[in-house]
Structures are given as C-alpha cells and as structure tokens.
Design an enzyme around this catalytic site. Sequence first.
Site, short mmCIF file in Angstrom:
data_model
loop_
_atom_site.label_atom_id
_atom_site.label_comp_id
_atom_site.label_asym_id
_atom_site.label_seq_id
_atom_site.Cartn_x
_atom_site.Cartn_y
_atom_site.Cartn_z
N ALA A 147 0.86 -1.30 0.05
CA ALA A 147 -0.15 0.23 -0.04
C ALA A 147 0.79 1.36 -0.17
O ALA A 147 0.30 2.34 0.25
CB ALA A 147 -0.74 0.02 1.18
N HIS A 204 -0.85 6.85 4.70
CA HIS A 204 0.68 6.56 4.97
C HIS A 204 1.28 7.73 4.46
O HIS A 204 1.29 8.22 3.39
CB HIS A 204 1.00 5.32 4.45
CG HIS A 204 0.43 3.89 4.70
ND1 HIS A 204 0.22 3.74 5.74
CD2 HIS A 204 -0.73 3.18 3.79
CE1 HIS A 204 -0.54 2.32 6.02
NE2 HIS A 204 -0.96 2.25 4.74
N ASN A 224 2.16 -3.72 7.76
CA ASN A 224 3.26 -4.08 6.81
C ASN A 224 3.88 -3.05 6.09
O ASN A 224 5.02 -3.01 5.59
CB ASN A 224 2.66 -5.11 5.92
CG ASN A 224 2.26 -6.50 6.65
OD1 ASN A 224 3.12 -7.12 7.06
ND2 ASN A 224 1.09 -6.83 6.21
#
Length: 265
Positions: free
Chosen positions: A117, A216, A186
């Site tokens: 991602a 993020h 992750n």
Amino acid sequence: MSQPLKVGLVGWGAIGRVVGTALARQEVADAELACVVDNRPLGDAAPAEQVAFEDAIERCDLIVEAAGQGVVREWGERVLTGGADLLIASTGALTDDELAKRLLAAGPGRVYFTGGAVGGLDLLQAVRSFAPLDEVRLTTTKLPSTLEQPWMDEELLGRMRSATGPVEVMSGTARDVPARFPKSTNVAASVALAVGDLDAVRVRVVADPAAQLTRHVVEATGPHGAYRFEVAHRPDPGNPATSQVVPYAVLRSLAAIAGRSGQIL
C-alpha cells in the site's frame, strides 16, 4: 517464458480472492493459477484446486503469500528449499532478523516482497545506494477499530474507542511496530526493507475516527535531498485492516516476476 509461471496462492481472503480471480481470468500474462492453499474448505469458491501446502510447493514455480506473517514464518524456508520462489505480501514478518537471514540464505528458490500500500520504495532504494539517509519517518493513520490489539490495556482501548480526533497509538521503529500490529502495519516493514535498516525508520501509528481513508506518509532526508510520499487508500470493505489496492500491488509484482515487457521496475 516457454511455459506459463505456475502460481500457488496461499490465502483466500481480501487479497487472495482478487489475485486468484485475476490469475484465473489470465489477466497476468505468462502466469496461471495452479492451486490454492487455505485452512478453510473453500469448495467451489476458488477457481483452482485447493491443495495442502506441501502439494503446492511440489507443483508450483511461485508461491504467493496472502495469508499473514505466520505463513511466512512457518513455511517460508520450506517453499524456498523445495525449489519454488516466494512472493511475500506480509512484509512485517521480515522484521524478524533471524527469519529474514534464513530466507535470504535458503534456496534454490528466490524470495520477493511486494510494496503493497505504499509508493516510493524504488526511489528510497536508489537514494540509499547513493548515500545513507539521515532520517526516515512513517506516519500511518487508520480507523481505531482496525488497530485494536490483544496487548492493549483498557486505558488505551478506551481512548481509542472514545476518540473524537487523532490518537497516537504507538511510536517506535520499523522493527517494533509491525510485530505489535501484524495485520495493519506491513507498510512500516516495506519502507524499512527499502531503506535497508529496520532501526532507522521511525514509525507513528495513529487512530482517527474520521479516517475514512487509510493514510501513509513517508518522509526521508539525507545529504542528497529530501523526499515525501503520501498515499490515502480506501480500506477493503471485507477486511478494513488492509487497503483495497494491496492485491493489485501483488498482481503488479507477479507480472514483473513473470517477465511482462515494458514493466516499470
């Protein structure tokens, strides 16, 4: 390749269903879904034969892990020593130094990981080859319900559940955080693998009840420049701990391994 890459898919969840369906529809050139491994009986839900893990290793060129860090720990070395390659989606498993060393030393199979991602990993790898980075920071923001963990005390859980704004849940390094959030961070491990140093990446995990998108933010600085990457993804409706884009990152990695021409590497 003269023959299509035979792919064994481990996990038929939010990631595996998308990846397996695309492979079954021959959407990845030079790759085909040979079998599926899952600890639940799938019946006709999967578009390929469901087999035991040992059988998948014997019949496949590549095993795709889409079922969590535990699969990497339990089966990673056996996949590689059995001769198949391994594509890891749950990169958090590689924050275990001993496991990572064993996987890199195992063979004849090769180990790959997908960025999942987050973007910019290729640039971070290039930059680190030029000169070490001075500072790398990652801030991950998700809905509180996706971040709840068994180790949390009642005080922290209460703050998260009653929050009306952002709440910092944990701060640490990329070595520490993925182990505490095995299904949700992750990305921290992926950034650290690109940078080449688990302890150099500082990570903040933030719970925000208004976070309809999973966000993020990667910030890095060094003698060669400054870099900032920000992504905001829609969570998967069936598994909000992961983003909808992750299976497509896996498919992109599969296409690169299978040798699709014109691939951005």
